[in-house]
Design a protein around this motif. Structure first.
Motif, PDB file in Angstrom:
ATOM      1  N   MET A  60      49.370  50.849  24.156  1.00 31.36           N
ATOM      2  CA  MET A  60      49.487  50.958  25.613  1.00 31.36           C
ATOM      3  C   MET A  60      48.165  50.713  26.317  1.00 31.36           C
ATOM      4  N   ASP A  61      48.278  50.373  27.595  1.00 33.90           N
ATOM      5  CA  ASP A  61      47.078  50.280  28.436  1.00 33.90           C
ATOM      6  C   ASP A  61      46.334  51.603  28.381  1.00 33.90           C
ATOM      7  N   GLY A  62      45.026  51.513  28.162  1.00 32.51           N
ATOM      8  CA  GLY A  62      44.207  52.721  28.159  1.00 32.51           C
ATOM      9  C   GLY A  62      43.287  52.813  29.352  1.00 32.51           C
ATOM     10  N   THR A  63      43.330  51.821  30.242  1.00 39.82           N
ATOM     11  CA  THR A  63      42.418  51.810  31.380  1.00 39.82           C
ATOM     12  C   THR A  63      42.818  52.862  32.404  1.00 39.82           C
ATOM     13  N   TYR A  64      44.073  52.810  32.850  1.00 41.05           N
ATOM     14  CA  TYR A  64      44.563  53.827  33.783  1.00 41.05           C
ATOM     15  C   TYR A  64      44.604  55.187  33.091  1.00 41.05           C
ATOM     16  N   LEU A  65      44.974  55.189  31.812  1.00 39.74           N
ATOM     17  CA  LEU A  65      44.974  56.427  31.022  1.00 39.74           C
ATOM     18  C   LEU A  65      43.602  57.082  31.058  1.00 39.74           C
ATOM     19  N   THR A  66      42.542  56.278  30.894  1.00 39.64           N
ATOM     20  CA  THR A  66      41.173  56.797  30.917  1.00 39.64           C
ATOM     21  C   THR A  66      40.829  57.378  32.275  1.00 39.64           C
ATOM     22  N   ASP A  67      41.182  56.667  33.340  1.00 38.46           N
ATOM     23  CA  ASP A  67      40.915  57.167  34.691  1.00 38.46           C
ATOM     24  C   ASP A  67      41.551  58.540  34.903  1.00 38.46           C
ATOM     25  N   ILE A  68      42.813  58.654  34.536  1.00 34.91           N
ATOM     26  CA  ILE A  68      43.560  59.889  34.802  1.00 34.91           C
ATOM     27  C   ILE A  68      43.086  61.031  33.915  1.00 34.91           C
ATOM     28  N   ARG A  69      42.886  60.771  32.626  1.00 33.22           N
ATOM     29  CA  ARG A  69      42.506  61.878  31.748  1.00 33.22           C
ATOM     30  C   ARG A  69      41.094  62.361  32.039  1.00 33.22           C
ATOM     31  N   THR A  70      40.207  61.473  32.523  1.00 33.46           N
ATOM     32  CA  THR A  70      38.855  61.900  32.891  1.00 33.46           C
ATOM     33  C   THR A  70      38.889  62.729  34.164  1.00 33.46           C
ATOM     34  N   GLY A  71      39.683  62.274  35.131  1.00 32.66           N
ATOM     35  CA  GLY A  71      39.857  63.068  36.339  1.00 32.66           C
ATOM     36  C   GLY A  71      40.453  64.436  36.027  1.00 32.66           C
ATOM     37  N   ALA A  72      41.430  64.437  35.119  1.00 29.48           N
ATOM     38  CA  ALA A  72      42.066  65.700  34.732  1.00 29.48           C
ATOM     39  C   ALA A  72      41.051  66.677  34.151  1.00 29.48           C
ATOM     40  N   ALA A  73      40.151  66.188  33.309  1.00 27.27           N
ATOM     41  CA  ALA A  73      39.131  67.058  32.713  1.00 27.27           C
ATOM     42  C   ALA A  73      38.233  67.657  33.783  1.00 27.27           C
ATOM     43  N   GLY A  74      37.877  66.852  34.796  1.00 28.79           N
ATOM     44  CA  GLY A  74      37.056  67.374  35.888  1.00 28.79           C
ATOM     45  C   GLY A  74      37.758  68.461  36.662  1.00 28.79           C
TER      46      GLY A  74
END
Length: 326
Positions: free
Chosen positions: A103-117
């Motif tokens: 799967m695409d990991g670009t949007y996944l990366t954006d969301i999971r990094t925001g989630a951690a913050g």
């Protein structure tokens, strides 16, 4: 053998910040209880191209699922009409080792990094925090804002970008989503007059000065995610309770990496890992006047947990394409 293929539009349709925060918080808790396997990310640096490529594998024992992300960071891509960060994620069965989905990991990366913050702010910021400051106005600024507004009832968001037009576009796009006033500031110092400060830049020299940070501030230091990157003055870390996502990884590539390499602070000056706070094994904030810093490098467990969420939702809703592989 067929494998589920999920394009970015599929991932976007299946993933929201609230569900991602729940999944990532549980992954961090497992990390705190040592219920995961996750070697530090490995890097390939491309001399002359101002970029790198990273691989990030992890195994979540409680969900019994594993996977790996391949992700680049090329700051000059904006001038080429490409995203600074692009990623591909492979989710694997632990029973056979076979890939379940790509799967695409670009949007996944954006969301999971925001989630951690958002999760870090939930556990480390003062509960009555009402003003958020953001240094930077890219994709990560957007997801950090979405995650933090999921936890706090903000009254104002201050944003600074070295490109004023991008900050104005951020305000235009995000003000309704944030549900509060967004103020475009002309200096980083103005942005730092806040309760929760988020830094999301790729700089290699500190741009946030210690004198600008008032007692009680919580800082999400997000941008420093590779060796040599540094957004905030080391003296801020000396004044603060520092919580990292992973000590081994942050020591090499997080906000603390340069201060540690210069001997300004040591690994012993790091309070703990975020997962330990979430699991109740270590204390978070000790008082209203304490400055807290979350040093986020981005963990593969965040990707695996979020990808599993996407995979299960895709199967339930019949989204994606089954493609032959073996």
């Amino acid at each position: 053998m067929d494998i589920l293929w999920l394009e970015q539009k599929d991932v976007r349709s299946l993933l929201n910040i609230s569900d991602a925060m729940d999944a990532v918080e549980k992954a961090f808790e497992q990390h705190g209880r040592k219920k995961i396997q996750m070697p530090p990310k490995s890097y390939l640096y491309f001399e002359g191209h101002n970029g790198d490529l990273r691989t990030m594998p992890a195994y979540l024992e409680e969900q019994d699922v594993a996977g790996v992300k391949i992700v680049n960071v090329h700051p000059d891509n904006r001038q080429k009409g490409l995203p600074t960060v692009m990623a591909l994620f492979v989710l694997n069965s632990t029973v056979t080792g076979a890939p379940l989905a790509v799967m695409d990991g670009t949007y996944l990366t954006d969301i999971r990094t925001g989630a951690a913050g958002g999760i870090a702010a939930k556990h480390l910021a003062r509960p009555e925090s009402r003003i958020m400051g953001i240094v930077g106005s890219g994709n990560q600024a957007r997801t950090q804002l979405l995650a933090i507004t999921n936890v706090f009832d903000l009254e104002e968001v201050k944003v600074y970008s070295e490109h004023m037009a991008r900050a104005e576009q951020f305000k235009l796009e995000m003000e309704d989503k944030a549900g509060c006033t967004i103020t475009v500031c002309s200096s980083i110092e103005d942005v730092c007059d806040c309760d929760i400060l988020v830094t999301v830049t790729p700089v290699r020299e500190p741009i946030v000065k210690s004198e600008w940070i008032k007692p009680g501030t919580h800082i999400n230091a997000i941008g420093a995610d590779a060796a040599g990157k540094e957004e905030i003055e080391a003296s801020i870390l000396e004044r603060s309770r520092v919580v990292v996502d992973d000590i081994a990884q942050a020591s090499h590539s997080g906000e603390v990496n340069i201060p540690i390499s210069k001997g300004i602070i040591t690994v012993d000056d790091i309070c703990c890992e975020l997962g330990e706070v979430i699991a109740g094994l270590k204390p978070g904030r000790s008082g209203d006047s304490e400055i807290t810093v979350f040093d986020s490098t981005g963990l593969a467990i965040q990707d695996v947990a979020t990808a599993l969420l996407v995979y299960n939702a895709a199967k339930e809703k019949g989204i994606g394409k089954m493609l032959p592989m073996f």
